[in-house]
Design a protein around this motif. Structure first.
Motif, PDB file in Angstrom:
ATOM      1  N   MET A  70       0.843  -1.188   0.000  1.00 56.75           N
ATOM      2  CA  MET A  70       0.000   0.000   0.000  1.00 56.75           C
ATOM      3  C   MET A  70       0.874   1.232   0.000  1.00 56.75           C
ATOM      4  O   MET A  70       1.713   1.378   0.871  1.00 56.75           O
ATOM      5  CB  MET A  70      -0.904  -0.006   1.243  1.00 56.75           C
ATOM      6  N   GLY A  71       0.683   2.097  -0.990  1.00 50.87           N
ATOM      7  CA  GLY A  71       1.326   3.395  -0.931  1.00 50.87           C
ATOM      8  C   GLY A  71       2.462   3.557  -1.918  1.00 50.87           C
ATOM      9  O   GLY A  71       2.938   2.608  -2.534  1.00 50.87           O
ATOM     10  N   SER A  72       2.925   4.790  -2.043  1.00 51.55           N
ATOM     11  CA  SER A  72       4.037   5.088  -2.928  1.00 51.55           C
ATOM     12  C   SER A  72       4.879   6.167  -2.287  1.00 51.55           C
ATOM     13  O   SER A  72       4.391   7.002  -1.544  1.00 51.55           O
ATOM     14  CB  SER A  72       3.522   5.550  -4.295  1.00 51.55           C
ATOM     15  N   ASP A  73       6.167   6.142  -2.587  1.00 47.73           N
ATOM     16  CA  ASP A  73       7.077   7.119  -1.998  1.00 47.73           C
ATOM     17  C   ASP A  73       8.147   7.435  -3.023  1.00 47.73           C
ATOM     18  O   ASP A  73       8.783   6.539  -3.573  1.00 47.73           O
ATOM     19  CB  ASP A  73       7.699   6.549  -0.721  1.00 47.73           C
ATOM     20  N   GLY A  74       8.335   8.729  -3.308  1.00 45.49           N
ATOM     21  CA  GLY A  74       9.397   9.119  -4.195  1.00 45.49           C
ATOM     22  C   GLY A  74       9.144   8.850  -5.668  1.00 45.49           C
ATOM     23  O   GLY A  74      10.082   8.807  -6.448  1.00 45.49           O
ATOM     24  N   ILE A  75       7.884   8.640  -6.072  1.00 46.02           N
ATOM     25  CA  ILE A  75       7.579   8.400  -7.471  1.00 46.02           C
ATOM     26  C   ILE A  75       6.574   9.437  -7.937  1.00 46.02           C
ATOM     27  O   ILE A  75       5.990  10.170  -7.142  1.00 46.02           O
ATOM     28  CB  ILE A  75       7.020   6.978  -7.685  1.00 46.02           C
ATOM     29  N   ALA A  76       6.374   9.505  -9.267  1.00 51.44           N
ATOM     30  CA  ALA A  76       5.404  10.443  -9.825  1.00 51.44           C
ATOM     31  C   ALA A  76       4.010  10.096  -9.322  1.00 51.44           C
ATOM     32  O   ALA A  76       3.612   8.923  -9.304  1.00 51.44           O
ATOM     33  CB  ALA A  76       5.458  10.392 -11.346  1.00 51.44           C
ATOM     34  N   ILE A  77       3.269  11.105  -8.909  1.00 51.92           N
ATOM     35  CA  ILE A  77       1.955  10.907  -8.323  1.00 51.92           C
ATOM     36  C   ILE A  77       0.877  11.229  -9.344  1.00 51.92           C
ATOM     37  O   ILE A  77       0.907  12.275  -9.990  1.00 51.92           O
ATOM     38  CB  ILE A  77       1.791  11.777  -7.058  1.00 51.92           C
ATOM     39  N   GLN A  78      -0.069  10.334  -9.480  1.00 49.02           N
ATOM     40  CA  GLN A  78      -1.185  10.543 -10.397  1.00 49.02           C
ATOM     41  C   GLN A  78      -2.187  11.502  -9.777  1.00 49.02           C
ATOM     42  O   GLN A  78      -2.443  11.463  -8.572  1.00 49.02           O
ATOM     43  CB  GLN A  78      -1.849   9.197 -10.704  1.00 49.02           C
ATOM     44  N   HIS A  79      -2.783  12.338 -10.611  1.00 51.18           N
ATOM     45  CA  HIS A  79      -3.755  13.313 -10.131  1.00 51.18           C
ATOM     46  C   HIS A  79      -5.060  13.175 -10.894  1.00 51.18           C
ATOM     47  O   HIS A  79      -5.161  12.431 -11.869  1.00 51.18           O
ATOM     48  CB  HIS A  79      -3.196  14.732 -10.264  1.00 51.18           C
ATOM     49  N   GLY A  80      -6.067  13.928 -10.439  1.00 50.13           N
ATOM     50  CA  GLY A  80      -7.356  13.912 -11.121  1.00 50.13           C
ATOM     51  C   GLY A  80      -8.270  12.840 -10.562  1.00 50.13           C
ATOM     52  O   GLY A  80      -8.166  12.442  -9.395  1.00 50.13           O
ATOM     53  N   PHE A  81      -9.167  12.356 -11.435  1.00 52.82           N
ATOM     54  CA  PHE A  81     -10.205  11.423 -10.994  1.00 52.82           C
ATOM     55  C   PHE A  81     -10.281  10.199 -11.911  1.00 52.82           C
ATOM     56  O   PHE A  81     -11.352   9.865 -12.430  1.00 52.82           O
ATOM     57  CB  PHE A  81     -11.561  12.146 -10.956  1.00 52.82           C
ATOM     58  N   PRO A  82      -9.163   9.497 -12.098  1.00 54.28           N
ATOM     59  CA  PRO A  82      -9.170   8.348 -13.011  1.00 54.28           C
ATOM     60  C   PRO A  82      -9.962   7.150 -12.498  1.00 54.28           C
ATOM     61  O   PRO A  82     -10.356   6.288 -13.282  1.00 54.28           O
ATOM     62  CB  PRO A  82      -7.682   7.999 -13.146  1.00 54.28           C
ATOM     63  N   HIS A  83     -10.184   7.083 -11.172  1.00 51.56           N
ATOM     64  CA  HIS A  83     -10.905   5.945 -10.591  1.00 51.56           C
ATOM     65  C   HIS A  83     -12.313   6.335 -10.143  1.00 51.56           C
ATOM     66  O   HIS A  83     -12.906   5.681  -9.284  1.00 51.56           O
ATOM     67  CB  HIS A  83     -10.138   5.395  -9.381  1.00 51.56           C
ATOM     68  N   ALA A  84     -12.870   7.393 -10.733  1.00 45.10           N
ATOM     69  CA  ALA A  84     -14.123   7.964 -10.233  1.00 45.10           C
ATOM     70  C   ALA A  84     -15.253   6.941 -10.182  1.00 45.10           C
ATOM     71  O   ALA A  84     -15.995   6.874  -9.192  1.00 45.10           O
ATOM     72  CB  ALA A  84     -14.526   9.171 -11.087  1.00 45.10           C
ATOM     73  N   GLU A  85     -15.403   6.155 -11.238  1.00 44.92           N
ATOM     74  CA  GLU A  85     -16.527   5.219 -11.278  1.00 44.92           C
ATOM     75  C   GLU A  85     -16.376   4.134 -10.208  1.00 44.92           C
ATOM     76  O   GLU A  85     -17.368   3.742  -9.575  1.00 44.92           O
ATOM     77  CB  GLU A  85     -16.644   4.594 -12.673  1.00 44.92           C
ATOM     78  N   THR A  86     -15.160   3.657  -9.995  1.00 44.53           N
ATOM     79  CA  THR A  86     -14.950   2.644  -8.956  1.00 44.53           C
ATOM     80  C   THR A  86     -15.190   3.237  -7.570  1.00 44.53           C
ATOM     81  O   THR A  86     -15.757   2.576  -6.692  1.00 44.53           O
ATOM     82  CB  THR A  86     -13.526   2.066  -9.056  1.00 44.53           C
ATOM     83  N   VAL A  87     -14.769   4.473  -7.362  1.00 47.83           N
ATOM     84  CA  VAL A  87     -15.003   5.148  -6.085  1.00 47.83           C
ATOM     85  C   VAL A  87     -16.497   5.268  -5.819  1.00 47.83           C
ATOM     86  O   VAL A  87     -16.983   4.978  -4.711  1.00 47.83           O
ATOM     87  CB  VAL A  87     -14.338   6.542  -6.080  1.00 47.83           C
ATOM     88  N   ARG A  88     -17.251   5.676  -6.828  1.00 46.50           N
ATOM     89  CA  ARG A  88     -18.693   5.830  -6.654  1.00 46.50           C
ATOM     90  C   ARG A  88     -19.363   4.481  -6.400  1.00 46.50           C
ATOM     91  O   ARG A  88     -20.263   4.367  -5.563  1.00 46.50           O
ATOM     92  CB  ARG A  88     -19.283   6.528  -7.874  1.00 46.50           C
ATOM     93  N   SER A  89     -18.899   3.456  -7.096  1.00 46.52           N
ATOM     94  CA  SER A  89     -19.429   2.104  -6.845  1.00 46.52           C
ATOM     95  C   SER A  89     -19.112   1.651  -5.429  1.00 46.52           C
ATOM     96  O   SER A  89     -19.917   0.950  -4.790  1.00 46.52           O
ATOM     97  CB  SER A  89     -18.838   1.116  -7.853  1.00 46.52           C
ATOM     98  N   ALA A  90     -17.946   2.047  -4.914  1.00 46.66           N
ATOM     99  CA  ALA A  90     -17.558   1.669  -3.553  1.00 46.66           C
ATOM    100  C   ALA A  90     -18.467   2.334  -2.521  1.00 46.66           C
ATOM    101  O   ALA A  90     -18.854   1.706  -1.519  1.00 46.66           O
ATOM    102  CB  ALA A  90     -16.108   2.042  -3.292  1.00 46.66           C
ATOM    103  N   ILE A  91     -18.830   3.592  -2.745  1.00 46.87           N
ATOM    104  CA  ILE A  91     -19.733   4.279  -1.821  1.00 46.87           C
ATOM    105  C   ILE A  91     -21.096   3.589  -1.816  1.00 46.87           C
ATOM    106  O   ILE A  91     -21.693   3.345  -0.754  1.00 46.87           O
ATOM    107  CB  ILE A  91     -19.867   5.764  -2.193  1.00 46.87           C
ATOM    108  N   THR A  92     -21.594   3.242  -3.004  1.00 44.07           N
ATOM    109  CA  THR A  92     -22.877   2.536  -3.085  1.00 44.07           C
ATOM    110  C   THR A  92     -22.800   1.191  -2.374  1.00 44.07           C
ATOM    111  O   THR A  92     -23.701   0.824  -1.606  1.00 44.07           O
ATOM    112  CB  THR A  92     -23.272   2.314  -4.558  1.00 44.07           C
TER     113      THR A  92
END
Length: 291
Positions: free
Chosen positions: A1-23
């Motif tokens: 779990m997690g990342s350190d010292g690497i390029a960090i992704q931004h924005g909302f690329p996992h939006a649909e999965t996040v919304r499914s998780a809330i449901t």
């Protein structure tokens, strides 16, 4: 779990999965179960004193996560070792669960609570029997649940990005963490932003909050802006779906419009007949609609 010292992704690329998780969380826990988590883990409960032994402190914070997630008969045995990821947990029958954290947390103690919030949430979901297929989606589920139930704000606060250091824990982007925390804040009236020690975390929360608020202003909700209402009226005449706005029409006259609940993201169907007051059967949100 997690990342350190690497390029960090931004924005909302996992939006649909996040919304499914809330449901999925609302469906598994019910309205009452979700609302049992109205109070978040407080900063003072996971803070380390300068002279606190890291081995004793990590057990104390793990117990706090167990208490918060209402796992009274679960015991977390936490150790440190050199590893690539921030942490891992061995999921078994219990009641003992073995968590390993990256050895760097012995020195960087401020983020121990963040790492444990993710790993203990894994145990919580394991006991609930709630999981998504595939490692990636299951990790997104874990982050989303941790944030929505009041422990995962620590994961966003662990995000730091500058010329000197780069760190992000968890699998959601910083903005997606902000989005989930803002969805929670809209339900419980709890603003987590005063707890952030990372300026970048506050910025990500602000961007996520903007997106969460847009969910409450999408047609056919009555709070939609003039442009959105105009587009909706055009689509209604043409019986055209709008992927961008997230609604679709079903059936012949009189038809229904299908859209996402702005709170739990479950699909809702209401008649197309002007002003309609609807109530989401899953999260009990009252919705004023202009259909």
């Amino acid at each position: 779990m997690g990342s350190d010292g690497i390029a960090i992704q931004h924005g909302f690329p996992h939006a649909e999965t996040v919304r499914s998780a809330i449901t999925a969380l609302y469906r598994r826990l019910s309205y009452d179960g979700v609302h049992a988590f109205a109070a978040s883990v407080l900063p003072v409960d996971v803070a380390f004193a300068d002279d606190e032994d890291p081995y004793l402190g990590v057990q104390r914070v793990a117990r706090e996560m167990v208490r918060h997630l209402r796992l009274p008969d679960a015991r977390m045995i936490v150790s440190f070792r050199d590893m690539r990821h921030a942490g891992s947990v061995e999921l078994a029958a219990g009641p003992e669960y073995f968590i390993e954290l990256n050895s760097r947390f012995k020195e960087h103690r401020r983020d121990i609570g963040a790492a444990l919030s993710h790993e203990v949430t894994h145990v919580y979901l394991h006991r609930l029997g709630l999981e998504f297929p595939g490692t990636r989606d299951n990790e997104i589920l874990t982050d989303t649940v941790a944030a929505y139930l009041g422990a995962g704000w620590l994961l966003l606060d662990a995000y730091r990005e500058s010329s000197a250091t780069t760190q992000k824990l968890g699998y959601l982007t910083p903005e997606e963490f902000g989005y989930v925390l803002a969805k929670r804040a809209l339900v419980f009236g709890e603003d987590p932003s005063p707890w952030f020690t990372s300026p970048q975390a506050y910025e990500a929360y602000t961007r996520g909050r903007e997106r969460a608020r847009r969910d409450e202003r999408r047609p056919p909700l009555a709070a939609a802006g003039r442009l959105g209402r105009h587009r909706y009226a055009r689509d209604r005449r043409a019986r055209a779906a709008s992927a961008e706005a997230g609604y679709a029409f079903e059936g012949a006259e009189p038809s229904k419009v299908v859209f996402d609940c702005p709170t739990c993201c479950q699909r809702i169907r209401v008649p197309v007949r002007g002003h309609v007051r609807a109530r989401c059967g899953l999260c009990r949100t009252e919705l004023e609609c202009d259909t």
